[in-house]
Write a protein that holds these residues in place. Structure first.
Motif: not given
Length: 339
Positions: A227-240
């Motif tokens: 029912a729930g998910t964790y999110v990260l920003t696209n920028r964070f995923l690309k840089a890290n």
């Protein structure tokens, strides 16, 4: 405009403002400079509870990636808004709130499920034992109390009504009101409301006290689901990307550790974690822990995770028909569990 949709739309406008701010400023933590990935993730916790990332860190599943607690969240939507605007590095919320935030333009991606519904972890919609309410139509003109509007409990209620013949324009005939969960049982017993949405320890205590019965539950209606998910920003995923994979895979391993470890051991470990962090928290509610409710192995995501909420928001007019595709909202790229 159906009355039931109004709170959801007000919330949607608020999320739109957050999304615009996130897209404009791009303040999400990306890297420490010079191409070096960050190995520290800022996050919000929950009073008296242990989150899956906290459990993963304690189990050693995050390696040299460290969590930095910056305070406690007041709600799922607030938590993912903080992640979208760079105040934290990740946040988690009900999947409908995640859909709203992304639809409003926030540059975030869902990466792993962290809670759900199963036979042990569910929300029930309870009435008094002698209540005349026996069916969906009996709810017309009645008050249903829940912790917030425009989120999980209201979405489940609307799904129940529509599956029992209510048209979208009729949903507002059932009144939804907000009550703090700790006050909901008392309001039901004092007949200030007709239906109380109860979950977790509050549900267990209310049922044990007797005098109430379930009308429906999200588990009865929808079965087991995340029912729930964790999110990260696209920028964070690309840089890290390496840090992101360490984090997501570590949380996935924690999901499976909690699923396969005896309940008593999970509770004992959680109590130890709370005591070690020294925030003067009561650990009593941890004794009632039964499950995180994550349905899929390692919390991996799929279209089904989001489609039901896309459909609900479309019915309410918060999304245009075919505005979003479920597959565009998430990625399993950073989840190395089982691969």
């Amino acid at each position: 405009m159906p009355a039931a949709a109004q709170p959801s739309r007000r919330h949607f406008l608020a999320l739109s403002a957050v999304a615009a701010a996130a897209a404009a400023c791009g303040r999400a933590t990306a890297s420490s400079g010079g191409g070096t990935e960050t190995r520290k993730l800022r996050y919000q916790g929950t009073v008296g509870q242990v989150t899956l990332p906290e459990l993963a860190e304690d189990l050693g599943y995050l390696g040299d990636v460290k969590l930095e607690w910056v305070g406690n969240t007041i709600s799922g939507p607030q938590d993912i808004q903080s992640a979208a605007t760079g105040q934290t590095d990740f946040g988690g919320a009900f999947n409908g709130a995640v859909v709203k935030l992304i639809a409003a333009g926030a540059p975030v991606k869902a990466v792993i499920s962290y809670y759900g519904v199963d036979a042990n972890l569910f929300s029930g919609y309870y009435v008094l034992e002698d209540s005349p309410i026996r069916s969906a139509r009996d709810l017309v003109g009645k008050k249903v109390a829940m912790n917030t509007l425009g989120a999980h409990s209201e979405a489940v209620l609307d799904t129940y009504l529509q599956r029992n013949g209510f048209a979208a324009g009729e949903l507002g005939r059932v009144e939804r009101i907000v009550l703090p969960p700790v006050n909901t049982e008392q309001a039901l017993r004092q007949k200030q409301i007709e239906v109380a949405v109860l979950g977790g320890i509050l549900r267990d205590k209310a049922v044990a006290a007797g005098g109430i019965r379930p009308l429906l539950s999200d588990f009865d209606l929808l079965g087991s689901f995340s029912a729930g998910t964790y999110v990260l920003t696209n920028r964070f995923l690309k840089a890290n990307p390496t840090t992101s994979k360490t984090f997501v895979t570590g949380v996935a391993r924690a999901v499976e550790w909690a699923r396969t470890t005896p309940r008593e051991e999970v509770v004992a470990r959680s109590v130890e974690i709370v005591r070690k962090r020294g925030r003067n928290e009561d650990t009593a509610t941890l004794q009632y822990w039964k499950s995180f409710g994550v349905a899929e192995p390692g919390g991996r995501l799929g279209d089904r995770t989001f489609q039901i909420w896309i459909d609900w928001l479309t019915t309410h007019g918060d999304l245009k028909q075919d505005q979003l595709k479920a597959a565009d909202l998430y990625t399993n790229e950073f989840n190395g569990y089982g691969s």
